[in-house]
Design an enzyme around this catalytic site. Structure first.
Site, PDB file in Angstrom:
ATOM      1  N   ASP A  19      -4.928  -7.765   6.840  1.00 38.73           N
ATOM      2  CA  ASP A  19      -5.148  -9.213   6.989  1.00 38.73           C
ATOM      3  C   ASP A  19      -4.688 -10.011   5.775  1.00 38.73           C
ATOM      4  O   ASP A  19      -4.180 -11.130   5.905  1.00 38.73           O
ATOM      5  CB  ASP A  19      -6.625  -9.505   7.292  1.00 38.73           C
ATOM      6  CG  ASP A  19      -7.567  -8.825   6.301  1.00 38.73           C
ATOM      7  OD1 ASP A  19      -7.247  -7.706   5.847  1.00 38.73           O
ATOM      8  OD2 ASP A  19      -8.596  -9.412   5.960  1.00 38.73           O
ATOM      9  N   ARG A  56      -8.264   0.214   6.007  1.00 38.21           N
ATOM     10  CA  ARG A  56      -6.918  -0.163   5.552  1.00 38.21           C
ATOM     11  C   ARG A  56      -6.381  -1.369   6.330  1.00 38.21           C
ATOM     12  O   ARG A  56      -5.313  -1.331   6.928  1.00 38.21           O
ATOM     13  CB  ARG A  56      -5.930   1.000   5.622  1.00 38.21           C
ATOM     14  CG  ARG A  56      -6.380   2.308   5.020  1.00 38.21           C
ATOM     15  CD  ARG A  56      -6.835   2.244   3.592  1.00 38.21           C
ATOM     16  NE  ARG A  56      -5.831   1.887   2.617  1.00 38.21           N
ATOM     17  CZ  ARG A  56      -5.027   2.780   2.040  1.00 38.21           C
ATOM     18  NH1 ARG A  56      -5.074   4.025   2.392  1.00 38.21           N
ATOM     19  NH2 ARG A  56      -4.156   2.378   1.119  1.00 38.21           N
ATOM     20  N   PRO A  57      -7.125  -2.472   6.397  1.00 37.21           N
ATOM     21  CA  PRO A  57      -6.636  -3.646   7.137  1.00 37.21           C
ATOM     22  C   PRO A  57      -5.405  -4.247   6.466  1.00 37.21           C
ATOM     23  O   PRO A  57      -5.097  -3.936   5.316  1.00 37.21           O
ATOM     24  CB  PRO A  57      -7.809  -4.614   7.066  1.00 37.21           C
ATOM     25  CG  PRO A  57      -8.568  -4.203   5.862  1.00 37.21           C
ATOM     26  CD  PRO A  57      -8.405  -2.714   5.737  1.00 37.21           C
ATOM     27  N   ARG A 115       1.374  14.657  -0.376  1.00 35.55           N
ATOM     28  CA  ARG A 115       1.833  13.254  -0.248  1.00 35.55           C
ATOM     29  C   ARG A 115       1.949  12.591  -1.617  1.00 35.55           C
ATOM     30  O   ARG A 115       2.698  11.644  -1.798  1.00 35.55           O
ATOM     31  CB  ARG A 115       0.834  12.454   0.601  1.00 35.55           C
ATOM     32  CG  ARG A 115       0.946  12.647   2.086  1.00 35.55           C
ATOM     33  CD  ARG A 115       0.051  11.647   2.810  1.00 35.55           C
ATOM     34  NE  ARG A 115       0.260  10.318   2.266  1.00 35.55           N
ATOM     35  CZ  ARG A 115      -0.727   9.407   2.147  1.00 35.55           C
ATOM     36  NH1 ARG A 115      -1.947   9.703   2.513  1.00 35.55           N
ATOM     37  NH2 ARG A 115      -0.484   8.210   1.654  1.00 35.55           N
ATOM     38  N   LYS A 159       3.938   7.351  -7.756  1.00 37.55           N
ATOM     39  CA  LYS A 159       4.201   7.221  -6.310  1.00 37.55           C
ATOM     40  C   LYS A 159       4.077   5.757  -5.899  1.00 37.55           C
ATOM     41  O   LYS A 159       4.948   5.203  -5.225  1.00 37.55           O
ATOM     42  CB  LYS A 159       3.195   8.071  -5.541  1.00 37.55           C
ATOM     43  CG  LYS A 159       2.910   7.600  -4.118  1.00 37.55           C
ATOM     44  CD  LYS A 159       1.957   8.496  -3.396  1.00 37.55           C
ATOM     45  CE  LYS A 159       0.674   7.890  -2.944  1.00 37.55           C
ATOM     46  NZ  LYS A 159       0.615   6.772  -2.099  1.00 37.55           N
ATOM     47  N   ASN A 160       2.961   5.102  -6.327  1.00 37.10           N
ATOM     48  CA  ASN A 160       2.681   3.746  -5.820  1.00 37.10           C
ATOM     49  C   ASN A 160       3.535   2.672  -6.474  1.00 37.10           C
ATOM     50  O   ASN A 160       3.423   1.509  -6.136  1.00 37.10           O
ATOM     51  CB  ASN A 160       1.186   3.429  -5.961  1.00 37.10           C
ATOM     52  CG  ASN A 160       0.377   4.222  -4.949  1.00 37.10           C
ATOM     53  OD1 ASN A 160       0.953   4.846  -4.054  1.00 37.10           O
ATOM     54  ND2 ASN A 160      -0.920   4.222  -5.088  1.00 37.10           N
ATOM     55  N   ASP A 168      -8.608   4.879  -7.617  1.00 37.96           N
ATOM     56  CA  ASP A 168      -7.785   6.095  -7.535  1.00 37.96           C
ATOM     57  C   ASP A 168      -8.077   7.068  -8.655  1.00 37.96           C
ATOM     58  O   ASP A 168      -7.418   8.095  -8.762  1.00 37.96           O
ATOM     59  CB  ASP A 168      -6.300   5.714  -7.542  1.00 37.96           C
ATOM     60  CG  ASP A 168      -5.923   5.052  -6.242  1.00 37.96           C
ATOM     61  OD1 ASP A 168      -6.150   3.843  -6.116  1.00 37.96           O
ATOM     62  OD2 ASP A 168      -5.468   5.763  -5.322  1.00 37.96           O
ATOM     63  N   ARG A 177       0.631   4.486   4.294  1.00 41.13           N
ATOM     64  CA  ARG A 177       0.246   3.106   4.007  1.00 41.13           C
ATOM     65  C   ARG A 177       1.388   2.345   3.349  1.00 41.13           C
ATOM     66  O   ARG A 177       1.579   1.165   3.605  1.00 41.13           O
ATOM     67  CB  ARG A 177      -0.972   3.138   3.069  1.00 41.13           C
ATOM     68  CG  ARG A 177      -1.404   1.788   2.504  1.00 41.13           C
ATOM     69  CD  ARG A 177      -2.090   0.947   3.533  1.00 41.13           C
ATOM     70  NE  ARG A 177      -2.509  -0.349   2.992  1.00 41.13           N
ATOM     71  CZ  ARG A 177      -3.133  -1.260   3.719  1.00 41.13           C
ATOM     72  NH1 ARG A 177      -3.382  -1.042   4.990  1.00 41.13           N
ATOM     73  NH2 ARG A 177      -3.501  -2.415   3.190  1.00 41.13           N
ATOM     74  N   CYS A 194      -4.218   7.217   4.096  1.00 38.05           N
ATOM     75  CA  CYS A 194      -5.372   8.112   3.922  1.00 38.05           C
ATOM     76  C   CYS A 194      -6.549   7.644   4.775  1.00 38.05           C
ATOM     77  O   CYS A 194      -6.619   6.515   5.196  1.00 38.05           O
ATOM     78  CB  CYS A 194      -5.815   8.062   2.470  1.00 38.05           C
ATOM     79  SG  CYS A 194      -4.709   8.913   1.398  1.00 38.05           S
TER      80      CYS A 194
HETATM   81  C1  EPZ Z   1      -2.809   0.521  -2.814  1.00 37.28           C
HETATM   82  O1  EPZ Z   1      -3.285   0.430  -1.480  1.00 37.28           O
HETATM   83  C2  EPZ Z   1      -2.453   1.977  -3.017  1.00 37.28           C
HETATM   84  N1  EPZ Z   1      -1.435   2.363  -2.061  1.00 37.28           N
HETATM   85  C3  EPZ Z   1      -3.698   2.821  -2.815  1.00 37.28           C
HETATM   86  O2  EPZ Z   1      -3.351   4.182  -3.075  1.00 37.28           O
HETATM   87  C4  EPZ Z   1      -4.756   2.396  -3.814  1.00 37.28           C
HETATM   88  O3  EPZ Z   1      -5.936   3.145  -3.579  1.00 37.28           O
HETATM   89  C5  EPZ Z   1      -5.041   0.901  -3.599  1.00 37.28           C
HETATM   90  O4  EPZ Z   1      -3.824   0.157  -3.753  1.00 37.28           O
HETATM   91  C6  EPZ Z   1      -6.044   0.349  -4.595  1.00 37.28           C
HETATM   92  O5  EPZ Z   1      -5.557   0.495  -5.887  1.00 37.28           O
HETATM   93  C7  EPZ Z   1      -0.149   2.016  -2.281  1.00 37.28           C
HETATM   94  O6  EPZ Z   1       0.179   1.325  -3.235  1.00 37.28           O
HETATM   95  C8  EPZ Z   1       0.836   2.523  -1.275  1.00 37.28           C
HETATM   96  P1  EPZ Z   1      -5.439  -2.793  -1.579  1.00 37.28           P
HETATM   97  P2  EPZ Z   1      -3.529  -1.009  -0.829  1.00 37.28           P
HETATM   98  O7  EPZ Z   1      -4.755  -3.664  -0.616  1.00 37.28           O
HETATM   99  O8  EPZ Z   1      -2.577  -2.004  -1.369  1.00 37.28           O
HETATM  100  C9  EPZ Z   1      -8.823  -4.405   1.092  1.00 37.28           C
HETATM  101  C10 EPZ Z   1      -2.599   5.169  -1.082  1.00 37.28           C
HETATM  102  O9  EPZ Z   1      -2.676   4.730   0.034  1.00 37.28           O
HETATM  103  N2  EPZ Z   1      -7.726  -5.002   1.852  1.00 37.28           N
HETATM  104  O10 EPZ Z   1      -5.354  -3.119  -3.043  1.00 37.28           O
HETATM  105  O11 EPZ Z   1      -3.607  -0.827   0.633  1.00 37.28           O
HETATM  106  C11 EPZ Z   1      -8.825  -2.886   1.202  1.00 37.28           C
HETATM  107  O12 EPZ Z   1      -9.528  -2.478   2.342  1.00 37.28           O
HETATM  108  C12 EPZ Z   1      -3.784   5.019  -1.968  1.00 37.28           C
HETATM  109  O13 EPZ Z   1      -1.588   5.696  -1.600  1.00 37.28           O
HETATM  110  C13 EPZ Z   1      -8.019  -5.889   2.883  1.00 37.28           C
HETATM  111  O14 EPZ Z   1      -9.189  -6.137   3.164  1.00 37.28           O
HETATM  112  O15 EPZ Z   1      -4.958  -1.343  -1.385  1.00 37.28           O
HETATM  113  C14 EPZ Z   1      -9.523  -2.498  -0.066  1.00 37.28           C
HETATM  114  O16 EPZ Z   1     -10.931  -2.650   0.111  1.00 37.28           O
HETATM  115  C15 EPZ Z   1      -4.231   6.352  -2.432  1.00 37.28           C
HETATM  116  N3  EPZ Z   1      -7.012  -6.441   3.566  1.00 37.28           N
HETATM  117  C16 EPZ Z   1      -9.084  -3.557  -1.066  1.00 37.28           C
HETATM  118  O17 EPZ Z   1      -8.605  -4.667  -0.299  1.00 37.28           O
HETATM  119  C17 EPZ Z   1      -5.691  -6.187   3.267  1.00 37.28           C
HETATM  120  O18 EPZ Z   1      -4.804  -6.750   3.916  1.00 37.28           O
HETATM  121  C18 EPZ Z   1      -7.980  -3.082  -1.965  1.00 37.28           C
HETATM  122  O19 EPZ Z   1      -6.960  -2.645  -1.124  1.00 37.28           O
HETATM  123  C19 EPZ Z   1      -5.414  -5.282   2.231  1.00 37.28           C
HETATM  124  C20 EPZ Z   1      -6.447  -4.711   1.532  1.00 37.28           C
END
Ligand code: EPZ
Length: 416
Positions: free
Chosen positions: A124, A121-122, A396, A22-23, A303, A92, A116
């Site tokens: 920034d 889910r910021p 989803r 999916k991702n 995950d 997301r 989710c």
């Molecule tokens: C991706 O989300 C995945 N989603 C997530 O799958 C997965 O859990 C996650 O990566 C971690 O592997 C998709 O690919 C669609 P991150 P993502 O940015 O990119 C912080 C789903 O939604 N962060 O790697 O949003 C965040 O809070 C799930 O399908 C910021 O602070 O995750 C987290 O603590 C099931 N600011 C960390 O970074 C930002 O702008 C990792 O988040 C972005 C993220």
């Protein structure tokens, strides 16, 4: 609200195929915005998030036809109109439309994406990266207005956010000159995106390492590409086999994408066999407690945390989980407690699991995508009937999950 009704404990046999990731698929579909040509995407799971993204692009002129797990996509006639807000807010993954739209149209107005309940889910990291690429971003109510005059190479540094990394790559493949992006995420899906774009004519190197370099090109050409297998589906089914101690074969997966999870599985004491595209569980009758700390790839994947947590309820001793990435991704442990698991919540990120404990069927809910699938595993281990509600969350990320598990012998029904 639909729900699942499960009778346990399950006696499972046979084999189960892992579908496309999916991702990864979400980002490859978004990347077709960069390719004014025909694209054939294979191994695309038929799940809610993907179908919402398809709807968003079709509403704005893209031609997308699904035949089973194959998508025929042509975004030649995609207009620069903003993506449908209500659809963007549903998941997301929609955030990864920003990069391709900036590269193609120089602008996009979209709200903060949904997703989710695993945490705030910021975005920034995305905003910071886009600004380093010369993008003006104004927040107008809940809409972010992105505008970028020039499409030029740049040297930037971000935090290793998965979707932020993917956005930066897609923004720069058509930029004039050289781009270096430092401190990027290294998940296998990043390499899948880079491989897809390179096959379309892009010049991206370093995917899978902490620094990605992109030499901008004029245009990208159509292609046929197969989405990588879903590592989180594979992990879910492997944990199912381990938790129920059943010798099922998880096939059509990519074992190389399953580390360090497979190392941890060995540490727990599961005996399994690894092939080029499968994992087969041989024996999981003696499980022992371990410690897990999640982190950005190549650390243990967040995950895969909930699925492994269920296995640990059946392991001898005290296991410790430290979920460092998301502040609300241990909620499933409370549901397991309702089924008889012995849990100690230490704080929002840490918990202990004391095992082995007998799980008994109960009424539980799915909190987020992976936790939802984890509840199914728990229901298949537990004695008696388990009902799981809010299963739209599971749809989803998992296609026809009850039909596929029923083929292994699981007694699971969808009650609409
Ligand atoms: C991706 O989300 C995945 N989603 C997530 O799958 C997965 O859990 C996650 O990566 C971690 O592997 C998709 O690919 C669609 P991150 P993502 O940015 O990119 C912080 C789903 O939604 N962060 O790697 O949003 C965040 O809070 C799930 O399908 C910021 O602070 O995750 C987290 O603590 C099931 N600011 C960390 O970074 C930002 O702008 C990792 O988040 C972005 C993220």
């Amino acid at each position: 609200m639909s729900k699942f009704e499960i009778q346990g404990p399950a006696k499972l046999t046979g084999e189960i195929s892992v579908l496309g990731a999916k991702n990864s698929a979400l980002k490859l579909i978004a990347a077709t915005v960069l390719i004014k040509d025909k694209v054939v995407l294979e191994n695309v799971p038929d799940i809610l998030d993907i179908n919402i993204l398809i709807d968003i692009l079709k509403k704005n002129g893209a031609e997308i036809v699904r035949t089973g797990h194959t998508l025929n996509i042509d975004t030649t006639n995609l207009t620069s109109a903003d993506p449908d807000e209500t659809l963007v807010e549903k998941f997301r993954g929609s955030i990864v439309l920003a990069g391709p739209y900036l590269a193609r149209f120089g602008k996009i107005n979209i709200p903060q994406p949904g997703g989710c309940a695993i945490g705030a889910r910021p975005i920034d990291d995305h905003l910071n990266g886009f600004r380093q690429l010369g993008t003006d971003i104004v927040k107008n109510g809940c809409i972010y207005e992105y505008k970028r005059e020039k499409n030029e190479g740049a040297q930037i540094e971000i935090r290793p956010s998965v979707t932020a990394t993917e956005n930066m790559i897609m923004t720069q493949v058509l930029a004039k000159g050289l781009t270096t992006i430092n401190n990027v995420a290294r998940e296998p899906q990043i390499a899948d995106l880079a491989n897809f774009l390179n096959q379309a004519g892009a010049k991206i190197s370093g995917a899978g390492t902490s620094t990605i370099t992109i030499e901008g090109v004029e245009e990208l050409k159509g292609l046929t590409y197969k989405v990588m297998p879903d590592p989180f589906e594979a992990c879910t089914f492997i944990c199912l086999a381990a938790a129920t101690n059943t010798q099922i074969k998880i096939k059509d997966c990519e074992p190389n994408h399953l580390y360090p999870f497979l190392d941890k599985l060995k540490e727990i004491g599961v005996d399994f066999e690894i092939g080029s595209d499968y994992v087969k569980i041989n024996d999981a009758s003696h499980l022992k407690a371990i410690d897990i700390t999640t982190g950005v790839f190549p650390e243990f994947s967040t995950d895969m945390q909930a699925q492994t947590g269920v296995v640990l309820t059946q392991a001898q001793g005290t296991s410790h989980i430290n979920e460092t990435l998301f502040e609300n991704r241990l909620g499933y442990l409370n549901e397991l407690e309702n089924m008889g698991a012995k849990i100690k919540m230490i704080n929002a990120h840490e918990a202990n699991i004391y095992g082995p404990t007998k799980l008994v069927g109960a009424q539980i809910k799915s909190l987020d995508l992976r936790a939802g699938a984890t509840m199914i595993l728990a229901g298949l281990i537990a004695e008696g009937e388990t009902t799981i509600d809010h299963i739209e969350i599971i749809d989803r990320g998992y296609e026809k999950i009850e039909e596929r598990l029923a083929q292994l012998g699981a007694n699971i029904k969808r009650i609409s």
